[in-house]
Design a protein around this motif. Sequence first.
Motif, PDB file in Angstrom:
ATOM      1  N   PRO A  38       0.772  -1.287  -0.056  1.00 49.13           N
ATOM      2  CA  PRO A  38       0.041  -0.230  -0.163  1.00 49.13           C
ATOM      3  C   PRO A  38       0.872   1.274  -0.019  1.00 49.13           C
ATOM      4  N   LYS A  39       0.485   2.317  -0.674  1.00 49.22           N
ATOM      5  CA  LYS A  39       1.185   3.358  -0.834  1.00 49.22           C
ATOM      6  C   LYS A  39       1.113   4.391   0.477  1.00 49.22           C
ATOM      7  N   ASN A  40       0.243   4.181   1.291  1.00 46.40           N
ATOM      8  CA  ASN A  40       0.053   4.966   2.491  1.00 46.40           C
ATOM      9  C   ASN A  40       0.808   4.575   3.762  1.00 46.40           C
ATOM     10  N   LEU A  41       1.694   3.497   3.680  1.00 44.22           N
ATOM     11  CA  LEU A  41       2.451   2.870   4.778  1.00 44.22           C
ATOM     12  C   LEU A  41       3.297   3.990   5.611  1.00 44.22           C
ATOM     13  N   ASN A  42       3.231   4.162   6.750  1.00 44.45           N
ATOM     14  CA  ASN A  42       4.142   5.121   7.482  1.00 44.45           C
ATOM     15  C   ASN A  42       5.242   4.299   8.056  1.00 44.45           C
ATOM     16  N   SER A  43       6.142   4.989   8.885  1.00 46.06           N
ATOM     17  CA  SER A  43       7.134   4.631   9.224  1.00 46.06           C
ATOM     18  C   SER A  43       7.217   3.423  10.561  1.00 46.06           C
ATOM     19  N   TRP A  44       5.962   3.228  10.946  1.00 44.03           N
ATOM     20  CA  TRP A  44       5.589   2.166  11.927  1.00 44.03           C
ATOM     21  C   TRP A  44       5.763   0.858  11.266  1.00 44.03           C
ATOM     22  N   TYR A  45       5.799   0.942   9.884  1.00 38.52           N
ATOM     23  CA  TYR A  45       5.737  -0.401   9.255  1.00 38.52           C
ATOM     24  C   TYR A  45       7.032  -1.035   8.657  1.00 38.52           C
ATOM     25  N   THR A  46       8.243  -0.294   9.246  1.00 39.31           N
ATOM     26  CA  THR A  46       9.601  -0.553   8.888  1.00 39.31           C
ATOM     27  C   THR A  46      10.086  -1.375   9.917  1.00 39.31           C
ATOM     28  N   PHE A  47       9.519  -1.704  10.947  1.00 40.74           N
ATOM     29  CA  PHE A  47      10.264  -2.557  12.110  1.00 40.74           C
ATOM     30  C   PHE A  47      10.258  -3.927  11.610  1.00 40.74           C
ATOM     31  N   GLY A  48       9.159  -4.436  10.624  1.00 43.37           N
ATOM     32  CA  GLY A  48       9.457  -5.751  10.058  1.00 43.37           C
ATOM     33  C   GLY A  48      10.661  -6.051   9.734  1.00 43.37           C
ATOM     34  N   GLY A  49      11.263  -5.081   8.651  1.00 46.54           N
ATOM     35  CA  GLY A  49      12.553  -5.143   8.171  1.00 46.54           C
ATOM     36  C   GLY A  49      13.654  -5.127   9.156  1.00 46.54           C
ATOM     37  N   ILE A  50      13.475  -4.179  10.156  1.00 47.62           N
ATOM     38  CA  ILE A  50      14.509  -4.143  11.296  1.00 47.62           C
ATOM     39  C   ILE A  50      14.527  -5.429  12.045  1.00 47.62           C
ATOM     40  N   LEU A  51      13.487  -5.994  12.278  1.00 45.15           N
ATOM     41  CA  LEU A  51      13.360  -7.303  13.007  1.00 45.15           C
ATOM     42  C   LEU A  51      13.972  -8.436  12.322  1.00 45.15           C
ATOM     43  N   SER A  52      14.061  -8.549  11.025  1.00 42.00           N
ATOM     44  CA  SER A  52      14.636  -9.553  10.165  1.00 42.00           C
ATOM     45  C   SER A  52      16.114  -9.109  10.115  1.00 42.00           C
ATOM     46  N   THR A  53      16.658  -8.075  10.089  1.00 43.63           N
ATOM     47  CA  THR A  53      18.089  -7.853  10.227  1.00 43.63           C
ATOM     48  C   THR A  53      18.536  -8.088  11.485  1.00 43.63           C
ATOM     49  N   MET A  54      17.790  -7.802  12.465  1.00 45.42           N
ATOM     50  CA  MET A  54      18.516  -8.142  13.871  1.00 45.42           C
ATOM     51  C   MET A  54      18.414  -9.432  14.220  1.00 45.42           C
ATOM     52  N   LEU A  55      17.617 -10.302  13.532  1.00 42.03           N
ATOM     53  CA  LEU A  55      17.756 -11.646  13.665  1.00 42.03           C
ATOM     54  C   LEU A  55      18.954 -12.399  12.928  1.00 42.03           C
ATOM     55  N   ILE A  56      19.342 -11.728  11.917  1.00 45.31           N
ATOM     56  CA  ILE A  56      20.367 -12.270  11.387  1.00 45.31           C
ATOM     57  C   ILE A  56      21.802 -11.954  12.093  1.00 45.31           C
ATOM     58  N   ILE A  57      21.719 -10.720  12.710  1.00 45.67           N
ATOM     59  CA  ILE A  57      22.901 -10.175  13.526  1.00 45.67           C
ATOM     60  C   ILE A  57      22.983 -11.092  14.661  1.00 45.67           C
ATOM     61  N   GLN A  58      21.900 -11.479  15.224  1.00 46.35           N
ATOM     62  CA  GLN A  58      21.925 -12.344  16.629  1.00 46.35           C
ATOM     63  C   GLN A  58      22.462 -13.449  15.959  1.00 46.35           C
ATOM     64  N   ILE A  59      22.065 -14.115  15.064  1.00 48.47           N
ATOM     65  CA  ILE A  59      22.470 -15.601  14.828  1.00 48.47           C
ATOM     66  C   ILE A  59      24.005 -15.519  14.388  1.00 48.47           C
ATOM     67  N   LEU A  60      24.434 -14.558  13.779  1.00 49.61           N
ATOM     68  CA  LEU A  60      25.957 -14.307  13.278  1.00 49.61           C
ATOM     69  C   LEU A  60      26.748 -14.189  14.163  1.00 49.61           C
ATOM     70  N   THR A  61      26.404 -13.460  15.309  1.00 52.23           N
ATOM     71  CA  THR A  61      27.196 -12.936  16.365  1.00 52.23           C
ATOM     72  C   THR A  61      27.188 -14.305  17.351  1.00 52.23           C
ATOM     73  N   GLY A  62      25.991 -14.813  17.629  1.00 53.33           N
ATOM     74  CA  GLY A  62      25.863 -15.874  18.344  1.00 53.33           C
ATOM     75  C   GLY A  62      26.869 -17.046  17.889  1.00 53.33           C
ATOM     76  N   VAL A  63      26.646 -17.433  16.565  1.00 50.62           N
ATOM     77  CA  VAL A  63      27.446 -18.576  16.212  1.00 50.62           C
ATOM     78  C   VAL A  63      29.270 -18.129  16.511  1.00 50.62           C
ATOM     79  N   VAL A  64      29.755 -17.090  16.110  1.00 48.69           N
ATOM     80  CA  VAL A  64      30.939 -16.767  16.579  1.00 48.69           C
ATOM     81  C   VAL A  64      31.329 -16.876  17.975  1.00 48.69           C
ATOM     82  N   LEU A  65      30.385 -16.271  19.002  1.00 46.62           N
ATOM     83  CA  LEU A  65      30.485 -16.519  20.403  1.00 46.62           C
ATOM     84  C   LEU A  65      30.579 -18.045  20.872  1.00 46.62           C
ATOM     85  N   ALA A  66      29.630 -18.863  20.344  1.00 46.80           N
ATOM     86  CA  ALA A  66      29.706 -20.284  20.611  1.00 46.80           C
ATOM     87  C   ALA A  66      30.995 -20.856  20.246  1.00 46.80           C
TER      88      ALA A  66
END
Length: 436
Positions: A38-66
């Motif tokens: 939808p063309k009327n999405l506001n900034s509150w709809y950006t957190f889905g992408g942020i969460l996907s990126t955070m999950l990748i960061i958590q997995i990568l840093t977690g593997v290194v720490l392990a």
Amino acid sequence: MSAGHSTYTPKSGVGKWLDDRLPLPRLVYDSFVAYPVPKNLNSWYTFGGILSTMLIIQILTGVVLAMHYVANSGMAFQSVEHIMRDVNYGWLMRRLHANGASMFFIAVYIHMFRGMYYGSYKAPREVLWILGVIIFFLMMATAFMGYVLPWGQMSFWGATVITGFFSAIPWVGESIQQLLLGGFAVENPTLNRFFSLHYLLPFMIAGVVILHVWALHVTGQTNPTGVEVKDIRKETVPFTPYATIKDALAMVLFFMFFAWFVFYLPDFLGHPDNYIPANPLKTPAHIVPEWYFLPFYAILRAITFNISIPFTDIVLIDSKLGGVIAMFASIAVLFFLPWLDTSPVKSANYRPLYRQFFWIFVVVCIALGYLGSRPAEGIYPLLSLIFTIYYFAHFFIILPLLGWFETPKERPASIADAVLASQIKHGTSASAQPAE
């Protein structure tokens, strides 16, 4: 609103060959390039992408720490210190991982409250919402087990207290507790179990995230009006570049906030007692979980501990089992939110009463978080009980009744009408300014 017929065209012979056998490029193109939003999405709809990126960061840093962590009760604390002091960039990996957990929960709470505000859980998106709640539950389990791994004082005693509540379950409680602990107390088998599960669960989260995104692409994304897309050509834009640019800007701002904690306040969100090696013979004065568990911890304590009327001996409530049930029920109730809210209107923008109760609910959740950080003494347990009652009343009383008694505002006939009305409103207000 799904993407409809694919418009992907392979550019080379290799691409056509692969597209005929494993159309992975077509899937990526249809999901993240040409997918209409939808063309009327506001900034509150950006957190889905942020969460996907955070999950990748958590997995990568977690593997290194392990790779450097030792899951042994006699060496776990020292292995964490070794990571911080001796491993190349180990300090960065651990700070990213530890603070990343807090950033993950900040983003997921905003994402969930946005979904509640705009009615993203309503039909036909019930499965999408339920998958999101499953992700949230897995996140909580993963974070709890990860908090135990440093094997500091708060890690050890937090695990002791939380796993101890399982013994309150009739008949099977003791068996469940011993299965979790690997014995009769928090010790080396407990640490091994928690490390294994903490490593495994993020990959389960990633799997459910894929289902979550799949469900989103089947039903289409909601928007601030709560009105479904009627004309894809007029009311939507391609995901790339429009949504990706907006998501990228939001990620830059969010990661600036994240970096501030990683480089300047790395220990601000942790507890100082966790820098003391675990000691089974010395209990901390005040045992608290991480901040993102505090609202649920307050609900647990509100019913578990003695709650009496101030300056009297009258006990209002005291039930260890009741506290465990209330804590799990406070999460489980989210699964039934699509059916507890009886209003046909999705967005709170057109529900004046619901909007007021929504912000009251947000304040109640924040208040529960504060009360969870306070000692279970004085007026705090009674306040926790009052806010806990309101928490459940919001779902079981307020939401069902609002659907019957609330008079919503007039909604736009389509997203195009809403966008046009917004443009006219801002154009009128701009032209109405007096000349100086």
